[in-house]
Design an enzyme around this catalytic site. Structure first.
Site, PDB file in Angstrom:
ATOM      1  N   ASP A 207       0.740  -1.143   0.102  1.00 37.59           N
ATOM      2  CA  ASP A 207       0.081  -0.045   0.185  1.00 37.59           C
ATOM      3  C   ASP A 207       0.888   1.078   0.046  1.00 37.59           C
ATOM      4  OD1 ASP A 207      -1.699   2.071   0.687  1.00 37.59           O
ATOM      5  OD2 ASP A 207      -2.939   1.131   2.221  1.00 37.59           O
TER       6      ASP A 207
ATOM      7  N   SER B   5       3.380  10.738 -14.290  1.00 39.70           N
ATOM      8  CA  SER B   5       2.573  11.777 -14.290  1.00 39.70           C
ATOM      9  C   SER B   5       1.014  11.733 -14.923  1.00 39.70           C
ATOM     10  CB  SER B   5       3.231  13.382 -14.558  1.00 39.70           C
ATOM     11  OG  SER B   5       2.324  14.353 -14.334  1.00 39.70           O
ATOM     12  N   SER B   6       0.663  12.895 -15.543  1.00 36.23           N
ATOM     13  CA  SER B   6      -0.377  12.801 -16.326  1.00 36.23           C
ATOM     14  C   SER B   6      -0.616  14.147 -17.339  1.00 36.23           C
ATOM     15  CB  SER B   6      -1.650  13.027 -15.488  1.00 36.23           C
ATOM     16  OG  SER B   6      -2.963  13.244 -16.160  1.00 36.23           O
TER      17      SER B   6
ATOM     18  N   TYR C  45      -5.972  15.669  -8.080  1.00 35.69           N
ATOM     19  CA  TYR C  45      -5.130  14.762  -8.792  1.00 35.69           C
ATOM     20  C   TYR C  45      -4.210  15.458  -9.675  1.00 35.69           C
ATOM     21  CZ  TYR C  45      -4.016  10.978 -12.279  1.00 35.69           C
ATOM     22  OH  TYR C  45      -3.306  10.235 -13.051  1.00 35.69           O
TER      23      TYR C  45
ATOM     24  N   LYS D  34       0.131  15.348  -9.213  1.00 35.11           N
ATOM     25  CA  LYS D  34       0.997  15.144 -10.384  1.00 35.11           C
ATOM     26  C   LYS D  34       2.053  16.197 -10.720  1.00 35.11           C
ATOM     27  CE  LYS D  34      -0.479  11.045 -11.240  1.00 35.11           C
ATOM     28  NZ  LYS D  34       0.532   9.739 -10.962  1.00 35.11           N
TER      29      LYS D  34
ATOM     30  N   THR E  94      -8.479   2.209 -19.664  1.00 40.28           N
ATOM     31  CA  THR E  94      -8.244   1.217 -18.466  1.00 40.28           C
ATOM     32  C   THR E  94      -9.297   1.417 -17.809  1.00 40.28           C
ATOM     33  OG1 THR E  94      -6.788   2.508 -17.148  1.00 40.28           O
ATOM     34  CG2 THR E  94      -5.770   1.462 -18.856  1.00 40.28           C
TER      35      THR E  94
END
Length: 253
Positions: free
Chosen positions: A62, A144-145, A158, A162, A193
């Site tokens: 975790d 990252s994103s 979020y 990132k 996904t």
């Protein structure tokens, strides 16, 4: 795991992590992967990698539980010592994460803390603990994103975590340079996904919208990402350091 490179990949039982593990294994790199809850899927992936002639093992982790990191690395080190005669690996891929779509004005402190603990605090201290076991001349790849460059409503927390990872990447590239450890970050675009509830994959209207704003005309799939990470774990990427590499097909250009 004799006479070969070894990669440690977090969150690799499914999605991007699974594809990253498979593509890295195709390059003959042995794999240590972690999973959070889905032990069965992780063990299936280990078996799939082993069938290709590459070695793999899975551990439960975790990444929000910093208090467990010492025990985790002790297990990994003991395994490596037994199999290779030393306790170190070569590549760290910080992939584990979650995606919650929460409007800014409805975000609770608990939701903020959960995302921050997994996406930034956990990565920060997991990497710190990993340094003892990472070979000089190795490599760290963070995830990252695309949402750090363009805005998707509902991803304020979020994307902020990132962005922190991207900044951390540059600092690590500088501070670890004396050990010749390269540190880079990839920024995937929208990927089909089960991430964030499978919105990109399952919502036809949203899927069509993403395709319409992406230069290559479709949403991404996990297979689009794994090869880029595998490349960053190769000698061909030896002069790439401290970089953000967006893997989005040209989304929102």
């Amino acid at each position: 795991m004799e006479n070969t490179k070894i990669a440690l990949i977090t969150g690799a039982s499914r999605g991007l992590g699974k594809e990253i593990a498979l593509r890295i294994a195709e390059r003959g790199i042995n794999v240590i992967l972690t999973y959070h809850l889905n032990k069965e899927k992780a063990e299936e992936l280990v078996a799939q990698i082993q069938k290709k002639g590459t070695k793999a093992i899975a551990y439960q982790l975790d990444t929000s539980r910093i208090d467990t990191f010492d025990d985790f690395f002790n297990q990994v080190a003991e395994h490596l010592k037994e199999k290779t005669g030393h306790s170190k690996f070569d590549y760290l891929i910080n992939n584990a994460g979650i995606g919650n779509n929460i409007p800014f004005d409805k975000t609770t402190e608990a939701q903020f803390d959960e995302l921050t603990n997994i996406q930034f605090k956990g990565v920060f201290f997991f990497t710190q603990k990993a340094l003892k076991y990472l070979n000089d001349g190795g490599s760290i790849i963070n995830v990252s994103s695309g949402l750090t460059r363009f805005v998707g409503p509902g991803y304020a927390v979020y994307a902020s975590t990132k962005a922190a990872i991207e900044n951390l990447t540059r600092y690590l590239a500088k501070e670890l340079s004396d050990r010749e450890i390269r540190v880079n970050v990839i920024a995937p675009g929208a990927i089909a996904t089960d991430f964030a509830g499978g919105q990109v994959r399952d919502n036809k209207q949203y899927n069509n919208y993403i395709s319409s704003v992406t230069a290559l005309g479709r949403v991404g799939v996990a297979e689009d990402i794994g090869g880029v990470v595998a490349f960053l774990c190769s000698k061909d990427a030896a002069w790439i350091n401290g970089q953000r590499i967006e893997v989005s097909g040209g989304m929102n250009l």
